[in-house]
Design a protein around this motif. Sequence first.
Motif, PDB file in Angstrom:
ATOM      1  N   LEU A  67       0.833  -1.204   0.000  1.00 42.76           N
ATOM      2  CA  LEU A  67       0.000   0.000   0.000  1.00 42.76           C
ATOM      3  C   LEU A  67       0.865   1.251   0.000  1.00 42.76           C
ATOM      4  CD1 LEU A  67      -2.972  -0.888   2.390  1.00 42.76           C
ATOM      5  CD2 LEU A  67      -2.967  -0.648  -0.106  1.00 42.76           C
ATOM      6  N   LEU A  68       1.955   1.195   0.751  1.00 42.50           N
ATOM      7  CA  LEU A  68       2.855   2.333   0.845  1.00 42.50           C
ATOM      8  C   LEU A  68       3.418   2.663  -0.547  1.00 42.50           C
ATOM      9  CD1 LEU A  68       3.835   4.049   3.199  1.00 42.50           C
ATOM     10  CD2 LEU A  68       5.910   2.651   3.272  1.00 42.50           C
ATOM     11  N   ILE A  69       3.865   1.604  -1.210  1.00 40.25           N
ATOM     12  CA  ILE A  69       4.483   1.810  -2.533  1.00 40.25           C
ATOM     13  C   ILE A  69       3.472   2.396  -3.518  1.00 40.25           C
ATOM     14  CG2 ILE A  69       5.419   0.586  -4.553  1.00 40.25           C
ATOM     15  CD1 ILE A  69       6.767  -1.324  -2.479  1.00 40.25           C
ATOM     16  N   VAL A  70       2.278   1.771  -3.540  1.00 39.09           N
ATOM     17  CA  VAL A  70       1.263   2.242  -4.494  1.00 39.09           C
ATOM     18  C   VAL A  70       0.757   3.641  -4.099  1.00 39.09           C
ATOM     19  CG1 VAL A  70      -1.009   1.779  -5.493  1.00 39.09           C
ATOM     20  CG2 VAL A  70       0.600  -0.094  -5.112  1.00 39.09           C
ATOM     21  N   GLY A  71       0.569   3.854  -2.791  1.00 38.42           N
ATOM     22  CA  GLY A  71       0.067   5.151  -2.325  1.00 38.42           C
ATOM     23  C   GLY A  71       0.984   6.293  -2.716  1.00 38.42           C
ATOM     24  N   VAL A  72       2.272   6.102  -2.480  1.00 39.62           N
ATOM     25  CA  VAL A  72       3.223   7.147  -2.852  1.00 39.62           C
ATOM     26  C   VAL A  72       3.180   7.386  -4.363  1.00 39.62           C
ATOM     27  CG1 VAL A  72       5.679   7.718  -2.986  1.00 39.62           C
ATOM     28  CG2 VAL A  72       4.749   6.762  -0.883  1.00 39.62           C
ATOM     29  N   ALA A  73       3.038   6.298  -5.117  1.00 40.90           N
ATOM     30  CA  ALA A  73       3.006   6.426  -6.573  1.00 40.90           C
ATOM     31  C   ALA A  73       1.777   7.205  -7.034  1.00 40.90           C
ATOM     32  CB  ALA A  73       3.029   5.045  -7.225  1.00 40.90           C
ATOM     33  N   VAL A  74       0.642   6.993  -6.344  1.00 38.24           N
ATOM     34  CA  VAL A  74      -0.569   7.738  -6.721  1.00 38.24           C
ATOM     35  C   VAL A  74      -0.345   9.233  -6.525  1.00 38.24           C
ATOM     36  CG1 VAL A  74      -2.965   8.206  -6.064  1.00 38.24           C
ATOM     37  CG2 VAL A  74      -2.182   5.834  -6.320  1.00 38.24           C
ATOM     38  N   LEU A  75       0.242   9.576  -5.375  1.00 41.67           N
ATOM     39  CA  LEU A  75       0.524  10.987  -5.105  1.00 41.67           C
ATOM     40  C   LEU A  75       1.482  11.551  -6.166  1.00 41.67           C
ATOM     41  CD1 LEU A  75       0.953  11.179  -1.233  1.00 41.67           C
ATOM     42  CD2 LEU A  75      -0.901  12.093  -2.647  1.00 41.67           C
ATOM     43  N   LYS A  76       2.470  10.747  -6.494  1.00 41.54           N
ATOM     44  CA  LYS A  76       3.468  11.192  -7.468  1.00 41.54           C
ATOM     45  C   LYS A  76       2.804  11.411  -8.829  1.00 41.54           C
ATOM     46  CE  LYS A  76       7.814   9.748  -9.583  1.00 41.54           C
ATOM     47  NZ  LYS A  76       8.743   8.631  -9.752  1.00 41.54           N
ATOM     48  N   ALA A  77       1.928  10.483  -9.205  1.00 43.59           N
ATOM     49  CA  ALA A  77       1.245  10.618 -10.496  1.00 43.59           C
ATOM     50  C   ALA A  77       0.397  11.882 -10.516  1.00 43.59           C
ATOM     51  CB  ALA A  77       0.379   9.390 -10.760  1.00 43.59           C
ATOM     52  N   ALA A  78      -0.274  12.154  -9.387  1.00 43.19           N
ATOM     53  CA  ALA A  78      -1.088  13.368  -9.316  1.00 43.19           C
ATOM     54  C   ALA A  78      -0.197  14.593  -9.494  1.00 43.19           C
ATOM     55  CB  ALA A  78      -1.823  13.425  -7.977  1.00 43.19           C
ATOM     56  N   GLY A  79       0.975  14.554  -8.856  1.00 43.75           N
ATOM     57  CA  GLY A  79       1.914  15.665  -8.980  1.00 43.75           C
ATOM     58  C   GLY A  79       2.358  15.866 -10.423  1.00 43.75           C
ATOM     59  N   VAL A  80       2.702  14.772 -11.068  1.00 44.26           N
ATOM     60  CA  VAL A  80       3.170  14.847 -12.461  1.00 44.26           C
ATOM     61  C   VAL A  80       2.067  15.403 -13.363  1.00 44.26           C
ATOM     62  CG1 VAL A  80       3.863  13.471 -14.453  1.00 44.26           C
ATOM     63  CG2 VAL A  80       4.836  12.979 -12.212  1.00 44.26           C
ATOM     64  N   MET A  81       0.852  14.895 -13.138  1.00 46.51           N
ATOM     65  CA  MET A  81      -0.286  15.313 -13.946  1.00 46.51           C
ATOM     66  C   MET A  81      -0.506  16.822 -13.806  1.00 46.51           C
ATOM     67  SD  MET A  81      -3.887  13.312 -13.811  1.00 46.51           S
ATOM     68  CE  MET A  81      -3.215  11.680 -13.878  1.00 46.51           C
ATOM     69  N   GLY A  82      -0.578  17.262 -12.539  1.00 45.38           N
ATOM     70  CA  GLY A  82      -0.791  18.690 -12.288  1.00 45.38           C
ATOM     71  C   GLY A  82       0.321  19.520 -12.881  1.00 45.38           C
ATOM     72  N   ARG A  83       1.522  19.073 -12.707  1.00 45.12           N
ATOM     73  CA  ARG A  83       2.683  19.824 -13.190  1.00 45.12           C
ATOM     74  C   ARG A  83       2.614  20.002 -14.701  1.00 45.12           C
ATOM     75  NH1 ARG A  83       7.290  16.076 -13.387  1.00 45.12           N
ATOM     76  NH2 ARG A  83       6.969  16.097 -15.625  1.00 45.12           N
ATOM     77  N   ARG A  84       2.393  18.898 -15.385  1.00 44.72           N
ATOM     78  CA  ARG A  84       2.406  18.961 -16.856  1.00 44.72           C
ATOM     79  C   ARG A  84       1.262  19.816 -17.383  1.00 44.72           C
ATOM     80  NH1 ARG A  84       5.741  14.727 -19.558  1.00 44.72           N
ATOM     81  NH2 ARG A  84       4.848  15.520 -21.467  1.00 44.72           N
ATOM     82  N   ILE A  85       0.067  19.549 -16.880  1.00 49.86           N
ATOM     83  CA  ILE A  85      -1.100  20.262 -17.414  1.00 49.86           C
ATOM     84  C   ILE A  85      -1.007  21.753 -17.105  1.00 49.86           C
ATOM     85  CG2 ILE A  85      -3.604  20.494 -17.249  1.00 49.86           C
ATOM     86  CD1 ILE A  85      -3.694  17.459 -16.824  1.00 49.86           C
ATOM     87  N   LEU A  86      -0.670  22.066 -15.847  1.00 47.21           N
ATOM     88  CA  LEU A  86      -0.646  23.476 -15.469  1.00 47.21           C
ATOM     89  C   LEU A  86       0.491  24.231 -16.159  1.00 47.21           C
ATOM     90  CD1 LEU A  86      -1.560  23.022 -11.736  1.00 47.21           C
ATOM     91  CD2 LEU A  86      -2.968  24.074 -13.515  1.00 47.21           C
ATOM     92  N   ALA A  87       1.629  23.547 -16.337  1.00 50.08           N
ATOM     93  CA  ALA A  87       2.725  24.206 -17.058  1.00 50.08           C
ATOM     94  C   ALA A  87       2.272  24.550 -18.472  1.00 50.08           C
ATOM     95  CB  ALA A  87       3.958  23.292 -17.101  1.00 50.08           C
TER      96      ALA A  87
END
Lengths: 596, 593
Positions: A67-87
């Motif tokens: 869960l830890l591994i997947v949870g961190v990855a979900v947060l990371k994916a959200a970060g990447v998504m926001g970063r790319r779209i907003l940039a």
Amino acid sequence: MVQGLRVIGVAIRAEPRVFTAAVLSSALYGVTTVGSSWALGWATDHVVLPSFRQGRAGTGTLVVAALLIVGVAVLKAAGVMGRRILAGVMQYRMQARSRRAVTRQYLRLPLAWHHRHPTGQLLSNANSDAEAAWAPLAPLPMAVGVIVMLVTAAGAILLVDPVLALVGFLIFPAIAVLNLIYQRKLSPLAMRAQQLRAEVSEVAHESFDGALVVKTLGREDAEAARFQARADELRDANVLVGRVRGLFDPLLEALPTLGVLAVLLVGSLRLEAHDIAAGDLIQVAYLFTLLAFPIRALGWVLAELPRSVVGWTRVQQVLDATGSMEYGTAALDGPIDGPAKLEVDDVAYGYDPEAPVLSDVSFTVAPGRTVAVVGPTGAGKSTLTQLLARLIDPDRGAVRIDGTDLREVAKGGVSASVALVPQQTFLFDDTVRGNITLGLAVPDETVWAALRLAQADGFVSALPSGLDTRVGERGATLSGGQRQRIALARALVRRPRLLILDDATSSVDPQVEKRILYGLRDGSADSTVIVVAYRMATIALADEVVYLEHGVVAGHGTHERLLARCEGYRNLVTAYEREEAERAALDTDADEEVVA
Amino acid sequence: MALATGLRAAERTAFETVRHGLRLSPEFRRGLGGTLALAVLATLGKVIVPIAVQQVIDRGLRGGTPDVSFIRNAIGLCALAVVLTALCGYLMNVRLYRSTESGLATLRGKGFRHVHDLSVLTQNTERRGALVSRVTGDVDQISTFMQWGGLMVIIAFGQLLVATVLMAIYSWQLTLLVWACFLPLVVALPRFQRLVAGAYTRVRERAGDVLAAVSESVVGSAVIRAYGSEDRTAARIDTAVNAQRKAQIRAQRIVGFTFPITELVASVAIAGVVLLGVELGMTGSITAGRLIAFLFLITLFISPLQTATEVLNEAQNAIAGWRRILGVLDTPADVADPAHGATLPRGPISVEFEGVGFAYPGGAPVLHDVSVDIPPRTRVAVVGETGSGKTTFAKLLTRLMDPTSGRILVDGVDLRSVRFASLRERIVMVPQDGFLFDSSLAENIRFGLPSATDDHIRLALTELGLADWLDGLPAGLETPVGQRGESLSAGERQLVALARAYLADPDLLLLDEATSAVDPATEVRLARALDGVTRGRTAVSIAHRLSTAQAADEVLVFQHGRIVQRGPHAVLVEEPGVYADLYASWTAGTHSS
């Protein structure tokens, strides 16, 4: 560099909210990247290694690790998504903003300014320059995120072990410096390749445009050689770029790998000393592999900066250009619908102050008269028509309509009363109706009346959708003569009080032209008419003639009077007759010789 | 019509396109084997870290205390491997750049040359801009793909392959698990790619709209001001700019959503490997080091899959670009230089049209059964209304097009069997639009005779009676003419075009309304000069002013694609008919009383 940061500052001030959100997303991405290595390290120490050592696995800790591994990855994916779209949102908003501002300025600046700037340059100011100016915005949030990532990583490694941290502190600055050297070396080479690419394109453009000349003079091989020389230069430049890329890309990949190996070696020694756990070693090694790629994003921003500064400066030059037309408050007096009285009072104008095109031009036209402006090529006729329509302002003197100086007329006042049909016909990529009304609310009957007067009703009604037919870019679907007649109807539909035709019927067949001019003179247009012409038939329809020579009025009066008194005028308009007469005389001589 | 004469749209599959394209530029394949071998070696560098991790954990740390000498040796070996694979990477890059760039330069040159070989018919049905893209943007697209995308494909495949092999060696069960996680993503890739490609196509279309709207505001600046339609134009631009921004952001959103999915899948794979790996470890079928090496190997899956949509895009663009260039090269040069053509001896030329007819492809005939012969040293004027077939006649005579029926003989030889080099030397046409190249006046005139010195050029201008004009120019022969000659007036451009043709010293000079834009006084002066220079040559003038016809030995009167009258001016003007009418209307238009 400093300038580049200033450009970025402008964008941040313009879109503070998007920027903040993009940076926060990116920071999330940075922190979670480090977090994912920590999760892996934790899993190694608390799940993997103990299970292997003890020979049994605790289901609870296993699930927590997953869960830890997947949870961190979900947060990371959200970060990447926001970063790319907003940039992207930020970058494209800024580009659109610049484009709108630049084109607004194009519309605001006077024609004289346009004359000084080549079309190609203005187009690239609004397109590629506006794009280049904001290009660093795309990788910018990523770069900020990477900095967050590095700081977090440094903290995380320090917590694990200061000695391992030392390895990191050696490797990552080395990557950053190597990257900097890379961009420094690459950017002039890449710029040169870009320049050559433009040159190759220019040669091709020019050569294909002049294809008829190339063909008729049999110069295909010479042109191919000229093109190939440029293409080869571009090839060599690209190979140079390739050499630099080819050297630095593997280096930048090898360096972090060597870092991981160093971590394994040093880490093993630290393990021996029982200063760290095996999981710590895995965490740091994994972190190094994750950091290797993102750290290069810093380089991308830096690489885009010089181009961005150039683009931004060019855009700014347009935005800072002064000399827009000033408008007064006066209305044009005189009868609402009647023809205008025109006074040109001691007018001078020059594109280059050293060599004026017009000087001391004075003449008056009474309301309702038709005046032909005649003169040799380069006498200043077209410049005069632009002054009369206030597309440009005189350097000296004044143009007055019904006694009011055009410079004192309120915005829109001149174009409401004066219509100019320029020598170069210009049609918009719009319908026939749109090209004539230009957004003015006029009923179709009025449009048809204007088309009739311009002798264009026949072909327009034969078009597939009549007034609603689209004419294509620059009116490409119509012939030259048809385009000119549409442009004429555009002027006539406004019922101008002063109509100016700058050789505006040159592509129309002579008979049709004659009917147009008769129609105008019959008063159905109810305008004062100024017409620039070469053709005798046109001149013959005018009430009076203004003869221009070398930028001054060399004669003004009726055709007959000028013919009698003005030598330059006589020479110009009787050139063909005299030639004919001479030939006739020669023929007679020859005949006499034969007889003799 | 466009279908019949346009560039051939090559009906090839992607594979055939690439194969054909590679055949055209042998440089691509030169040393390809070596480059691929280096690429494979360079890819091996990617698995060094997982192997090192596995070795250190399983063998170096086995006994609880680290086996330092083993670790030192293993790490040293790995470091050496890293350096070697980096070197392979460097060599591969350099070779790849060199071979692709050389191949593309050749392709550009071939495409460019072929465009000039195409007849005016084909050139005109294509937009000039499109032809330019064939040798610029389209080639650049291939270049981008070959150097970035193509490389990515090789590396990505290599990386996936090497990782999978190593995984399979460590544990086949875990390998299956990893692939089970990634497989749906691989299957979904083409869908993603279509989505992304569609979004980018829309962005490009919107960008084209913006360019068109902006260029209207610049090119039409005079009209916009004259009619006070600034606000309307601004609104049109805003619409286009905003539509582009929306399309861009939409595309960005699609990419932004699809990109991180790979990382999510990877995390699921990692979690799965930890769960299943530990279970397997209990039965002793995997060691801890191998399990942890797996975690490193999974990261090798991420970047190939993340860049795959982009690579597929690039690949599609490159194939489309290739297809377009091949389309140009496949379009036959419909007016071709004969293989073993005749060379015409120098001297005045005779021309004979035998029942010549012409129709534009898919169009109605514009010239019907024209038969005429022009003896050497005759000066012929061709007159007629717009659309009567005059210009077609000129284009056939200079072999810019071939007749659809009948034949044309020069000095008794069929025009189609005369070598181009000989033909272009003997017959020169001055077109109505005197196109100039962006260089000096001298260079433009020299285009007619590359070996001419400045003195030759000056002499030619003097003989044409243009010495005064030359002296009046700011920098004389060195005067820059600007793009397309736009620094000169339309009339001046025609003077340069005339001088250029005169310098070429042809035996037959063809003037297509070559002095239509100069003022009457200059035109008369020029006509007089031409009178001198065409003496002793065969000359054909398409005339818009009948003064030219008056000076000619013979007048050909065209109407509806036929010659309806011919003879000297003095005779024709007396006959009732087309010529007399033209003459009457011309006299009325040019005479002062």
